[in-house]
Design a protein around this motif. Structure first.
Motif, PDB file in Angstrom:
ATOM      1  N   LEU A 233       2.740  -7.728   1.114  1.00  8.30           N
ATOM      2  CA  LEU A 233       2.116  -7.885   2.425  1.00  8.30           C
ATOM      3  C   LEU A 233       2.638  -6.848   3.406  1.00  8.30           C
ATOM      4  N   PHE A 234       3.945  -6.596   3.365  1.00 13.25           N
ATOM      5  CA  PHE A 234       4.528  -5.593   4.264  1.00 13.25           C
ATOM      6  C   PHE A 234       3.981  -4.199   3.929  1.00 13.25           C
ATOM      7  N   TRP A 235       3.880  -3.867   2.637  1.00 11.84           N
ATOM      8  CA  TRP A 235       3.342  -2.570   2.244  1.00 11.84           C
ATOM      9  C   TRP A 235       1.886  -2.423   2.672  1.00 11.84           C
ATOM     10  N   THR A 236       1.116  -3.485   2.560  1.00  5.74           N
ATOM     11  CA  THR A 236      -0.278  -3.448   2.999  1.00  5.74           C
ATOM     12  C   THR A 236      -0.376  -3.182   4.496  1.00  5.74           C
ATOM     13  N   LEU A 237       0.477  -3.856   5.280  1.00  4.50           N
ATOM     14  CA  LEU A 237       0.469  -3.653   6.725  1.00  4.50           C
ATOM     15  C   LEU A 237       0.862  -2.225   7.086  1.00  4.50           C
ATOM     16  N   VAL A 238       1.895  -1.702   6.436  1.00  2.96           N
ATOM     17  CA  VAL A 238       2.350  -0.336   6.723  1.00  2.96           C
ATOM     18  C   VAL A 238       1.276   0.675   6.331  1.00  2.96           C
ATOM     19  N   THR A 239       0.650   0.477   5.183  1.00  2.00           N
ATOM     20  CA  THR A 239      -0.377   1.413   4.731  1.00  2.00           C
ATOM     21  C   THR A 239      -1.577   1.412   5.664  1.00  2.00           C
TER      22      THR A 239
ATOM     23  N   LEU B 133       8.045   3.215   3.544  1.00  2.00           N
ATOM     24  CA  LEU B 133       7.938   1.935   4.224  1.00  2.00           C
ATOM     25  C   LEU B 133       7.897   2.075   5.735  1.00  2.00           C
ATOM     26  N   ILE B 134       8.179   3.265   6.243  1.00  2.00           N
ATOM     27  CA  ILE B 134       8.090   3.536   7.679  1.00  2.00           C
ATOM     28  C   ILE B 134       7.083   4.660   7.873  1.00  2.00           C
ATOM     29  N   PRO B 135       5.939   4.390   8.478  1.00  2.81           N
ATOM     30  CA  PRO B 135       4.921   5.448   8.633  1.00  2.81           C
ATOM     31  C   PRO B 135       5.404   6.558   9.571  1.00  2.81           C
ATOM     32  N   ARG B 136       5.151   7.787   9.165  1.00  5.78           N
ATOM     33  CA  ARG B 136       5.537   8.924  10.009  1.00  5.78           C
ATOM     34  C   ARG B 136       4.648   9.005  11.249  1.00  5.78           C
ATOM     35  N   THR B 137       3.400   8.603  11.102  1.00  2.30           N
ATOM     36  CA  THR B 137       2.468   8.575  12.228  1.00  2.30           C
ATOM     37  C   THR B 137       1.733   7.239  12.208  1.00  2.30           C
ATOM     38  N   VAL B 138       1.793   6.529  13.308  1.00  4.76           N
ATOM     39  CA  VAL B 138       1.129   5.225  13.413  1.00  4.76           C
ATOM     40  C   VAL B 138      -0.232   5.416  14.065  1.00  4.76           C
ATOM     41  N   THR B 139      -1.263   4.896  13.430  1.00  5.05           N
ATOM     42  CA  THR B 139      -2.621   5.006  13.940  1.00  5.05           C
ATOM     43  C   THR B 139      -3.388   3.725  13.684  1.00  5.05           C
TER      44      THR B 139
ATOM     45  N   VAL C 265      -5.565  -6.855   5.779  1.00  6.88           N
ATOM     46  CA  VAL C 265      -4.700  -7.474   6.781  1.00  6.88           C
ATOM     47  C   VAL C 265      -5.496  -8.426   7.671  1.00  6.88           C
ATOM     48  N   LEU C 266      -6.658  -7.981   8.134  1.00  7.23           N
ATOM     49  CA  LEU C 266      -7.485  -8.839   8.991  1.00  7.23           C
ATOM     50  C   LEU C 266      -7.980 -10.066   8.236  1.00  7.23           C
TER      51      LEU C 266
END
Length: 321
Positions: free
Chosen positions: A60-66, A81-87, A294-295
């Motif tokens: 679930l965490f990987w899905t949210l990050v992706t 696990l930490i996105p370099r750019t959040v969009t 996620v939704l």
């Protein structure tokens, strides 16, 4: 004051002082030290719990990050696990490129409709098997239990043919020919599971644990059988009904294969079928797919958060039996 009286008072005072001193002392405590084997077992148990928690939460965490990564970062840094750019571009694409709101509404109608019908018919049948005496009750219940062992994929083709041949539905004539019957309608999803065998079995177990004397007292007072069911037994089985509602909603919300078969019009698709449109024979659009996942997961997660006390109560009730 005589010497005897003074002596008695002195002894009483000494005794009271000794008792007071005794009560003021802390009670001795005996602590049992764990053996090395018990300590190793405790550490191993905690390690197992942490591993299971990580394995459960990580997808679930990987899905949210992706879902928060740009398209280029998803393929180049899939394990980051930490996105370099959040969009939020992926979420925007989900609600604009496909009619996701319509999919969401369809899934909600089908899931809630399945819950209502399963609670009603499942409770009625469960009450009949648990509290009523009629000829063939045991044979019917054994047959019902046997149907639980039949894989659902085995009954898909017969169910499809029956729904397509419903007379006077979807352009069919009196013999069920010429149209599509109930296909591409909500009823094609709701009716086959309106009275599931699991719902009947589950509610029967709860009604069986309620004393028969309650129903007998209500019958002596002149209450009808349906009134006994609705006003005496059903309120006492609300924990089981709540658990059944949660399980039925989850199953209806996550259903994919059967809606894919009987719903061929895009406006009738559910969220699970709609998310499959991001997967083609040549490529998979992971960003919108993960954002839609996620939704889609939010209603079930929120349901479990707010209804967990009913789940615990229902499980405790079953274990108490």
């Amino acid at each position: 004051m005589s010497a005897q009286t003074a002596s008695g008072l002195s002894v009483a005072g000494t005794t009271a002082g000794a008792l007071a001193a005794g009560t003021s002392r802390p009670a001795p405590t005996h602590t049992t030290r764990k053996t090395p084997a018990q300590r190793v077992a405790a550490v191993a148990w905690w390690i197992a719990v942490v591993l299971v928690a990580i394995l459960t939460v990580f997808p679930l965490f990987w899905t949210l990050v992706t879902s928060l990564k740009p398209a280029g970062d998803i393929l180049s840094g899939a394990l980051d696990l930490i996105p370099r750019t959040v969009t939020l571009e992926n979420y925007q694409r989900v609600v604009t490129e496909v009619p996701f709101g319509r999919y969401f509404l369809n899934s909600m109608i089908l899931a809630v409709g399945g819950v209502v019908l399963n609670l009603f018919f499942g409770s009625l049948a469960g009450y009949a098997f648990a509290k009523l005496t009629f000829r063939g009750r045991r044979a019917l219940f054994v047959t019902l239990l046997g149907s639980l062992m039949v894989p659902g994929i085995v009954t898909m083709v017969p169910s499809f043919l029956v729904l397509r041949a419903i007379p006077f539905a979807g352009g069919n004539n009196v013999i069920g020919q010429g149209g599509v019957g109930l296909l591409n309608t909500y009823w094609a999803i709701i009716l086959p599971g309106a009275a599931g065998a699991f719902a009947v079995f589950f509610m029967r177990q709860f009604f069986s644990s309620i004393p028969d004397e309650l129903g007998e007292a209500a019958r002596i007072d002149g209450a009808s059988e349906f009134r006994i069911f609705t006003q005496v037994y059903l309120p006492l089985a609300k924990a089981g009904a709540a658990v059944l509602a949660i399980l039925t909603f989850q199953a209806g919300w996550n259903a994919f294969m059967w809606p894919l078969i009987v719903l061929n019009v895009q406006e009738m698709w559910t969220v699970q079928v709609g998310l499959a449109s991001f997967v083609t024979d040549y490529a998979t659009d992971y960003g919108p797919l993960m954002a839609g996942t996620v939704l889609t997961s939010l209603p079930v997660l929120l349901l479990f958060v707010f209804a967990q006390r009913y789940i615990i109560e229902g499980v405790s009730h079953v274990n108490a039996r």
